[in-house]
Design an enzyme around this catalytic site. Structure first.
Site, PDB file in Angstrom:
ATOM      1  N   VAL A  23       0.844  -1.201   0.000  1.00  0.00           N
ATOM      2  CA  VAL A  23       0.000   0.000   0.000  1.00  0.00           C
ATOM      3  C   VAL A  23       0.882   1.256   0.000  1.00  0.00           C
ATOM      4  O   VAL A  23       0.660   2.199  -0.768  1.00  0.00           O
ATOM      5  CB  VAL A  23      -0.926  -0.001   1.243  1.00  0.00           C
ATOM      6  CG1 VAL A  23      -1.761   1.254   1.297  1.00  0.00           C
ATOM      7  CG2 VAL A  23      -1.819  -1.230   1.236  1.00  0.00           C
ATOM      8  N   PRO A  43       9.564  -1.065   9.859  1.00  0.00           N
ATOM      9  CA  PRO A  43      10.495  -2.091  10.362  1.00  0.00           C
ATOM     10  C   PRO A  43      11.007  -2.984   9.239  1.00  0.00           C
ATOM     11  O   PRO A  43      12.079  -3.572   9.330  1.00  0.00           O
ATOM     12  CB  PRO A  43       9.656  -2.887  11.371  1.00  0.00           C
ATOM     13  CG  PRO A  43       8.233  -2.543  11.084  1.00  0.00           C
ATOM     14  CD  PRO A  43       8.194  -1.241  10.368  1.00  0.00           C
ATOM     15  N   ASP A 247     -20.339   3.787 -45.083  1.00  0.00           N
ATOM     16  CA  ASP A 247     -20.936   2.828 -46.001  1.00  0.00           C
ATOM     17  C   ASP A 247     -21.713   1.749 -45.261  1.00  0.00           C
ATOM     18  O   ASP A 247     -21.751   1.726 -44.038  1.00  0.00           O
ATOM     19  CB  ASP A 247     -19.915   2.266 -47.000  1.00  0.00           C
ATOM     20  CG  ASP A 247     -18.630   1.823 -46.358  1.00  0.00           C
ATOM     21  OD1 ASP A 247     -17.565   2.103 -46.923  1.00  0.00           O
ATOM     22  OD2 ASP A 247     -18.706   1.202 -45.282  1.00  0.00           O
ATOM     23  N   LYS A 269     -22.487   0.688 -50.211  1.00  0.00           N
ATOM     24  CA  LYS A 269     -22.010  -0.120 -51.339  1.00  0.00           C
ATOM     25  C   LYS A 269     -22.364  -1.553 -51.070  1.00  0.00           C
ATOM     26  O   LYS A 269     -22.151  -2.067 -49.990  1.00  0.00           O
ATOM     27  CB  LYS A 269     -20.487  -0.024 -51.430  1.00  0.00           C
ATOM     28  CG  LYS A 269     -20.025   0.961 -52.445  1.00  0.00           C
ATOM     29  CD  LYS A 269     -18.545   0.855 -52.584  1.00  0.00           C
ATOM     30  CE  LYS A 269     -17.956   2.253 -52.593  1.00  0.00           C
ATOM     31  NZ  LYS A 269     -16.834   2.389 -51.738  1.00  0.00           N
ATOM     32  N   GLY A 300     -16.203   0.108 -42.818  1.00  0.00           N
ATOM     33  CA  GLY A 300     -16.241  -1.152 -42.075  1.00  0.00           C
ATOM     34  C   GLY A 300     -14.846  -1.744 -41.985  1.00  0.00           C
ATOM     35  O   GLY A 300     -14.037  -1.577 -42.895  1.00  0.00           O
ATOM     36  N   GLY A 301     -14.551  -2.397 -40.880  1.00  0.00           N
ATOM     37  CA  GLY A 301     -13.266  -3.093 -40.729  1.00  0.00           C
ATOM     38  C   GLY A 301     -12.099  -2.142 -40.764  1.00  0.00           C
ATOM     39  O   GLY A 301     -12.096  -1.105 -40.094  1.00  0.00           O
ATOM     40  N   ASP A 302     -11.104  -2.468 -41.586  1.00  0.00           N
ATOM     41  CA  ASP A 302      -9.912  -1.640 -41.727  1.00  0.00           C
ATOM     42  C   ASP A 302      -9.952  -0.957 -43.097  1.00  0.00           C
ATOM     43  O   ASP A 302     -10.286  -1.602 -44.094  1.00  0.00           O
ATOM     44  CB  ASP A 302      -8.667  -2.526 -41.622  1.00  0.00           C
ATOM     45  CG  ASP A 302      -7.402  -1.714 -41.759  1.00  0.00           C
ATOM     46  OD1 ASP A 302      -6.912  -1.198 -40.746  1.00  0.00           O
ATOM     47  OD2 ASP A 302      -6.914  -1.554 -42.913  1.00  0.00           O
ATOM     48  N   ILE A 305      -7.777  -2.664 -45.881  1.00  0.00           N
ATOM     49  CA  ILE A 305      -7.942  -4.083 -46.253  1.00  0.00           C
ATOM     50  C   ILE A 305      -9.266  -4.207 -46.992  1.00  0.00           C
ATOM     51  O   ILE A 305     -10.345  -4.092 -46.400  1.00  0.00           O
ATOM     52  CB  ILE A 305      -7.879  -5.002 -45.016  1.00  0.00           C
ATOM     53  CG1 ILE A 305      -6.483  -4.892 -44.394  1.00  0.00           C
ATOM     54  CG2 ILE A 305      -8.194  -6.446 -45.401  1.00  0.00           C
ATOM     55  CD1 ILE A 305      -6.238  -5.754 -43.197  1.00  0.00           C
ATOM     56  N   THR A 330     -10.003  -5.539 -38.753  1.00  0.00           N
ATOM     57  CA  THR A 330     -10.531  -6.061 -40.007  1.00  0.00           C
ATOM     58  C   THR A 330     -11.434  -7.263 -39.741  1.00  0.00           C
ATOM     59  O   THR A 330     -11.301  -7.942 -38.711  1.00  0.00           O
ATOM     60  CB  THR A 330      -9.374  -6.409 -40.965  1.00  0.00           C
ATOM     61  OG1 THR A 330      -9.942  -6.700 -42.246  1.00  0.00           O
ATOM     62  CG2 THR A 330      -8.556  -7.598 -40.500  1.00  0.00           C
ATOM     63  N   ALA A 331     -12.378  -7.511 -40.685  1.00  0.00           N
ATOM     64  CA  ALA A 331     -13.361  -8.586 -40.487  1.00  0.00           C
ATOM     65  C   ALA A 331     -12.680  -9.910 -40.137  1.00  0.00           C
ATOM     66  O   ALA A 331     -13.151 -10.637 -39.260  1.00  0.00           O
ATOM     67  CB  ALA A 331     -14.224  -8.734 -41.738  1.00  0.00           C
ATOM     68  N   MET A 382     -15.954 -10.986 -49.199  1.00  0.00           N
ATOM     69  CA  MET A 382     -16.872 -10.824 -50.335  1.00  0.00           C
ATOM     70  C   MET A 382     -16.983 -12.119 -51.133  1.00  0.00           C
ATOM     71  O   MET A 382     -17.052 -12.098 -52.364  1.00  0.00           O
ATOM     72  CB  MET A 382     -16.388  -9.675 -51.256  1.00  0.00           C
ATOM     73  CG  MET A 382     -16.379  -8.329 -50.545  1.00  0.00           C
ATOM     74  SD  MET A 382     -15.613  -7.027 -51.501  1.00  0.00           S
ATOM     75  CE  MET A 382     -13.883  -7.239 -51.106  1.00  0.00           C
TER      76      MET A 382
HETATM   77  N1  SAH Z   1     -12.480  -3.172 -45.027  1.00  0.00           N
HETATM   78  C1  SAH Z   1     -13.283  -4.279 -44.532  1.00  0.00           C
HETATM   79  C2  SAH Z   1     -13.653  -5.239 -45.646  1.00  0.00           C
HETATM   80  C3  SAH Z   1     -14.531  -4.658 -46.697  1.00  0.00           C
HETATM   81  S1  SAH Z   1     -14.969  -5.845 -47.890  1.00  0.00           S
HETATM   82  C4  SAH Z   1     -12.510  -4.983 -43.419  1.00  0.00           C
HETATM   83  O1  SAH Z   1     -11.327  -4.721 -43.197  1.00  0.00           O
HETATM   84  O2  SAH Z   1     -13.139  -5.812 -42.753  1.00  0.00           O
HETATM   85  C5  SAH Z   1     -16.543  -6.373 -47.334  1.00  0.00           C
HETATM   86  C6  SAH Z   1     -16.500  -7.798 -46.847  1.00  0.00           C
HETATM   87  O3  SAH Z   1     -15.952  -7.882 -45.546  1.00  0.00           O
HETATM   88  C7  SAH Z   1     -17.853  -8.452 -46.706  1.00  0.00           C
HETATM   89  O4  SAH Z   1     -18.326  -8.900 -47.955  1.00  0.00           O
HETATM   90  C8  SAH Z   1     -17.554  -9.586 -45.781  1.00  0.00           C
HETATM   91  O5  SAH Z   1     -16.946 -10.630 -46.468  1.00  0.00           O
HETATM   92  C9  SAH Z   1     -16.526  -8.976 -44.862  1.00  0.00           C
HETATM   93  N2  SAH Z   1     -17.112  -8.468 -43.613  1.00  0.00           N
HETATM   94  C10 SAH Z   1     -17.066  -7.223 -43.121  1.00  0.00           C
HETATM   95  N3  SAH Z   1     -17.669  -7.129 -41.924  1.00  0.00           N
HETATM   96  C11 SAH Z   1     -18.108  -8.361 -41.627  1.00  0.00           C
HETATM   97  C12 SAH Z   1     -18.801  -8.923 -40.529  1.00  0.00           C
HETATM   98  N4  SAH Z   1     -19.184  -8.200 -39.488  1.00  0.00           N
HETATM   99  N5  SAH Z   1     -19.088 -10.255 -40.571  1.00  0.00           N
HETATM  100  C13 SAH Z   1     -18.709 -10.997 -41.605  1.00  0.00           C
HETATM  101  N6  SAH Z   1     -18.055 -10.522 -42.673  1.00  0.00           N
HETATM  102  C14 SAH Z   1     -17.751  -9.229 -42.690  1.00  0.00           C
END
Ligand code: SAH
Length: 473
Positions: A23, A43, A247, A269, A300-302, A305, A330-331, A382
């Protein structure tokens, strides 16, 4: 107000800690970071205290507490595990009108240690004065997450300009307006991007020739859907932007975290049905930024990627539009983690390949042969519409038809669904379970681990092997 918050300059000031255990160590650490001159009486001492003594950071007094030890001390901390000793310290200190802190005993505290958020020179102290420490801690965590790390360097930079600004702008109102402008300017972005020299130059310029406020674009990865997978930086920029351009992949939960009064523009998209062309999106970002807006391009994701983040910044560069890029989960990483499928595993896969199932414009094919190696995990983005083709091409290239596969729909989201099977019935699985977008295909031996490592959401639906095995060839 039960206590007055004050910030005490402790550099070189004598402070006594009574106690040599864990402490006492915690308090000693805080006091050392404020530069106090520490004396510790006990001590016996925990090992770190001995090291500090050897490094000249603390004086250790190997004895029991006696009031004479308080002579010439500014503060004292009672941190022993004995209520009697702590009470004696408190009594002796108050008799001398000294400020004393007794750890975990608020009634015996002349001062308390608040929880702190350190973005020096900005410092925030929080306390519930012992009434609700858990609440105070949660508040601290919230503020930690909200306050960017660059606040410290920003405050230092503007601090170094204070006198210059005072000399140049005589009125208080004028100075306030100048500083408002600075905090809305590229100076902040430059500090954020760790370009301190450029930030300084820009501030110099603003002082000599005030400029029009310029826009910028944040290319931000929003992760696969679970809003808690956002990075702190993503959240900060979502809160900072005037306009958010997003998107379809960005989940509804993530969008609720955007600044309430920011304009939101969807450039959704979907494979095969582009509602807004990439070129239109690029132009939109350019127009908004040139109009002076702070634009958060939420993806979405990165963004780098399969996210076309590269193309978008290539469009900004010729217009000299400032930008920054924030990576996202990324997904593949998000879905694999939430599905309990380690993408690599020493016993099963030494590499992983991320592949798009979407055709190239020029019709060129992915290198299927490079995906035939048994020790490699494949993650197909995709790939839903192309599942039959992927299955056929992989088997043709030599990948075993018995390779385990998983289809992860809505990965990391509450509606997450996982279907597992074998490569030879991949396409059938997609049909049978009416998988919809977004979905990811994971192919490789690591998928077999999923049975044991599953932890999030619904149990996976294992395949019904109705397929006729003659289709394997
Ligand atoms: N930039 C994104 C990918 C974009 S391409 C990344 O880094 O994740 C879009 C594809 O990502 C989708 O068709 C699917 O295959 C995948 N995807 C993204 N989010 C997802 C999710 N929550 N669950 C499953 N697949 C996902």
């Amino acid at each position: 107000m039960q206590y007055l918050p004050i910030f005490v300059q402790l550099t070189g000031q004598p402070v006594l800690i009574v106690g040599g255990g864990s402490v006492a160590l915690r308090k000693a650490n805080t006091l050392l970071s404020a530069g106090a001159k520490l004396s510790v009486v006990a001590p016996e001492f925990a090992a770190e205290f001995i090291t500090w003594q050897q490094q000249g950071k603390a004086e250790l007094i190997n004895s029991y507490f006696v009031p004479a030890l308080l002579d010439n001390k500014l503060l004292v901390i009672a941190a022993t595990n004995s209520d009697t000793v702590n009470a004696a310290v408190f009594k002796a200190a108050t008799a001398r009108n000294m400020l004393v802190n007794t750890v975990d005993d608020q009634a015996k505290c002349g001062f308390i240690f608040p929880a702190i958020i350190d973005r020096s020179p900005i410092l925030i102290a929080i306390s519930s004065f012992g009434t609700a420490p858990v609440l105070a801690r949660r508040l601290r965590e919230k503020l930690e997450a909200l306050l960017p790390q660059h606040l410290g360097p920003l405050a230092t930079l503007v601090g170094s300009f204070r006198n210059k600004v005072k000399a140049k702008i005589s009125s208080f109102a004028g100075r306030r307006q100048f500083w408002e402008g600075v905090f809305n300017s590229d100076v902040v972005r430059k500090v954020q991007a760790n370009q301190l020299d450029a930030a300084k130059q820009h501030l110099e310029q603003l002082l000599t020739a005030p400029q029009k406020h310029s826009g910028e674009v944040y290319i931000v990865g929003a992760g696969p859907g679970d809003p808690e997978l956002l990075t702190l930086k993503a959240l900060q920029l979502m809160q900072q932007a005037d306009v958010v351009v997003y998107d379809n992949l960005v989940s509804a939960e993530v969008l609720t975290l955007v600044r309430r009064d920011a304009e939101q523009i969807c450039v959704g998209k979907k494979a095969g049905a582009h509602s807004v062309t990439q070129q239109d999106t690029n132009q939109l970002l350019i127009d908004l930024a040139l109009a002076g807006k702070k634009v958060c391009r939420l993806k979405g994701g990165d963004p780098f990627i399969f996210g076309r983040g590269g193309e978008e910044i290539q469009a900004l560069v010729p217009h000299n539009i400032a930008f920054q890029v924030v990576p996202g989960i990324t997904a593949a990483a998000g879905c694999a983690a939430y599905a309990g499928i380690p993408l690599t595993h020493r016993d099963h896969a030494q590499s992983v390949q991320f592949v798009t199932g979407h055709c190239q414009h020029d019709g060129s094919e992915p290198n299927w042969f490079s995906m035939s190696n048994t020790n490699q995990t494949l993650v197909i983005y995709m790939g839903l519409m192309k599942a039959a083709y992927v299955q056929q091409q992989l088997i043709k290239a030599g990948r075993s038809a018995e390779t385990p596969v998983a289809i992860i729909e809505n990965g990391t989201r509450r509606e997450q669904r996982i279907v597992t099977g074998k490569l030879y019935n991949l396409a059938e699985l997609v049909m049978q379970h009416q998988i919809s977008s977004p979905a990811l295909l994971v192919i490789g031996d690591v998928v077999s681990l999923q049975q044991d490592l599953h932890w999030f959401g619904l149990r996976p639906q294992a395949a019904v092997f109705s397929q006729n095995l003659t289709q394997m060839a």
